[in-house]
Write an enzyme that holds these catalytic residues in place. Structure first.
Site, mmCIF file in Angstrom:
data_model
loop_
_atom_site.group_PDB
_atom_site.id
_atom_site.type_symbol
_atom_site.label_atom_id
_atom_site.label_comp_id
_atom_site.label_asym_id
_atom_site.label_seq_id
_atom_site.Cartn_x
_atom_site.Cartn_y
_atom_site.Cartn_z
ATOM 1 C CG ASP A 56 -1.836 1.270 1.343
ATOM 2 O OD1 ASP A 56 -1.446 2.201 0.558
ATOM 3 O OD2 ASP A 56 -2.764 0.800 2.073
ATOM 4 N N GLY A 102 8.549 11.623 -2.917
ATOM 5 C CA GLY A 102 9.946 11.561 -1.808
ATOM 6 C C GLY A 102 10.623 10.536 -2.463
ATOM 7 C CE1 TYR A 145 -9.812 9.102 -8.255
ATOM 8 C CE2 TYR A 145 -11.252 10.114 -9.505
ATOM 9 C CZ TYR A 145 -10.321 9.646 -9.377
ATOM 10 O OH TYR A 145 -9.464 8.869 -10.474
ATOM 11 C CE1 TYR A 159 7.088 16.588 -2.116
ATOM 12 C CE2 TYR A 159 9.124 15.768 -2.789
ATOM 13 C CZ TYR A 159 8.195 15.963 -1.702
ATOM 14 O OH TYR A 159 8.309 15.076 -0.466
#
Ligand code: UDP
Length: 312
Positions: A56, A102, A145, A159
């Site tokens: 997961d 990440g 969602y 990012y």
């Protein structure tokens, strides 16, 4: 390339894995299998260049060795599935996106986020261009969602801006084809399976709401084209041929040569009234446009479901 595909055993993810294996890439397919199935990757699972990891992605991710690309496709995507898994949906869009970003940063890999036309909510502009900010109910049932994908887009852009990560965001419009789950609740599997078993087709509301359906192979070609560019802002990939849900029901009855009639049921809360992509940006940036006609794609999808009438 060595590529991580999260959600790789799902409907879109599995077609993407197959296509990347064909291109000669090495694939690590990661999936927790809550709405997907390993059988979706049966055609590539024995390839030397394909590894499956059951995990997961909302939990920390560990991958040994280098990665060239991270493709974040994990998420329940059908309204029935995300309403059944509201918290997991929010987690995979937020924590899962954070973990995969990440990882991409740590491995110096390129990144692609699978986002959605649901970020436009029940749109007040038509067709939807990427510059439209949307009309989303932030606390309605579908928000699990919509908002998780909106957050995922924001995190991806952060990012990109803060860390210079080489990112892309695809806004996926309604896509259909083989390997949709029979019971996933979306309109095309529902109508095809109802028509094949001569049951009533369940049109929600009066059927005047519209959607624009893209065949899976065309959608995946759009993803591959986007992977090859460095365009960082959201890009619509979908088919601009728009149909009402009633028209869709009639086409499916005709193509399956079914005795089924149409029945009407309650429209789900916040069900978007219209949806149609403006794909001019994809055409300019990628030189991409869909090739498959709706009837042609539906015939292939009907053939797939004919072979699986006993599946779930
Ligand atoms: N829909 C329908 N009957 C069904 C399933 C869906 O009329 O059995 C309608 C639904 O209300 C929506 C459209 O079809 O207006 C597309 O629904 P789907 O769940 O496929 O995806 P969405 O575009 O809403 O995410």
């Amino acid at each position: 390339m060595r590529v991580l595909v999260t959600g790789g055993a799902g409907f879109l993810g599995s077609h993407l894995c197959e296509r990347l294996v064909e291109e000669g890439d090495e694939i690590i397919c990661m999936d927790n299998l809550i709405t997907s199935d390993l059988s979706n990757v049966s055609s590539v699972k024995d390839e030397g260049k394909f590894t499956f990891i059951k995990h997961d992605v909302s939990e920390k991710i560990k991958i040994e060795g280098d990665l060239d690309f991270v493709l974040h496709f994990a998420s329940p995507a059908s309204p029935v599935d995300y309403l059944n898994h509201p918290i997991k949906t929010l987690k995979v869009g937020s924590l899962g996106t954070h973990n995969t970003l990440g990882l991409a940063k740590a491995k110096d890999a390129k990144y692609l986020l699978a986002s959605t036309s649901e970020v436009y909510g029940d749109p007040l502009k038509h067709p939807q261009k990427e510059s439209y900010w949307g009309n989303v109910n932030p606390v309605g049932p579908r928000c699990v969602y919509d908002e998780s994908k909106r957050f995922a887009e924001a995190l991806t852009m952060a990012y990109h801006r803060k860390h210079g990560l080489d990112t892309r965001i695809v806004r996926i419009f309604n896509t259909y084809g083989p390997r949709m789950r029979k019971g996933d609740g979306r309109v095309i599997p529902n109508f095809i399976n109802q028509a094949l078993s001569n049951q009533q087709l369940t049109v929600y509301g009066d059927g005047s709401q519209t959607r624009s359906f893209n065949y899976v192979d065309d959608e995946v070609e759009g993803f591959l084209s986007l992977m090859k560019t460095d365009y960082p802002l959201p890009l619509n990939i979908g088919n601009p041929v728009e149909k009402t849900i009633l028209e869709l029901a009639e086409i499916i009855i005709e193509l399956t040569d079914s005795e089924s009639k149409i029945g009407y049921e309650k429209l789900p809360e916040d069900d978007p009234k219209t949806r149609c992509p403006d794909i001019s940006l994809a055409e300019e940036t990628l030189g991409w446009r869909p090739k498959t006609d709706l009837r042609e794609g539906l015939v292939k999808t009907i053939d797939y479901f004919k072979g699986r009438l006993d599946s779930k």
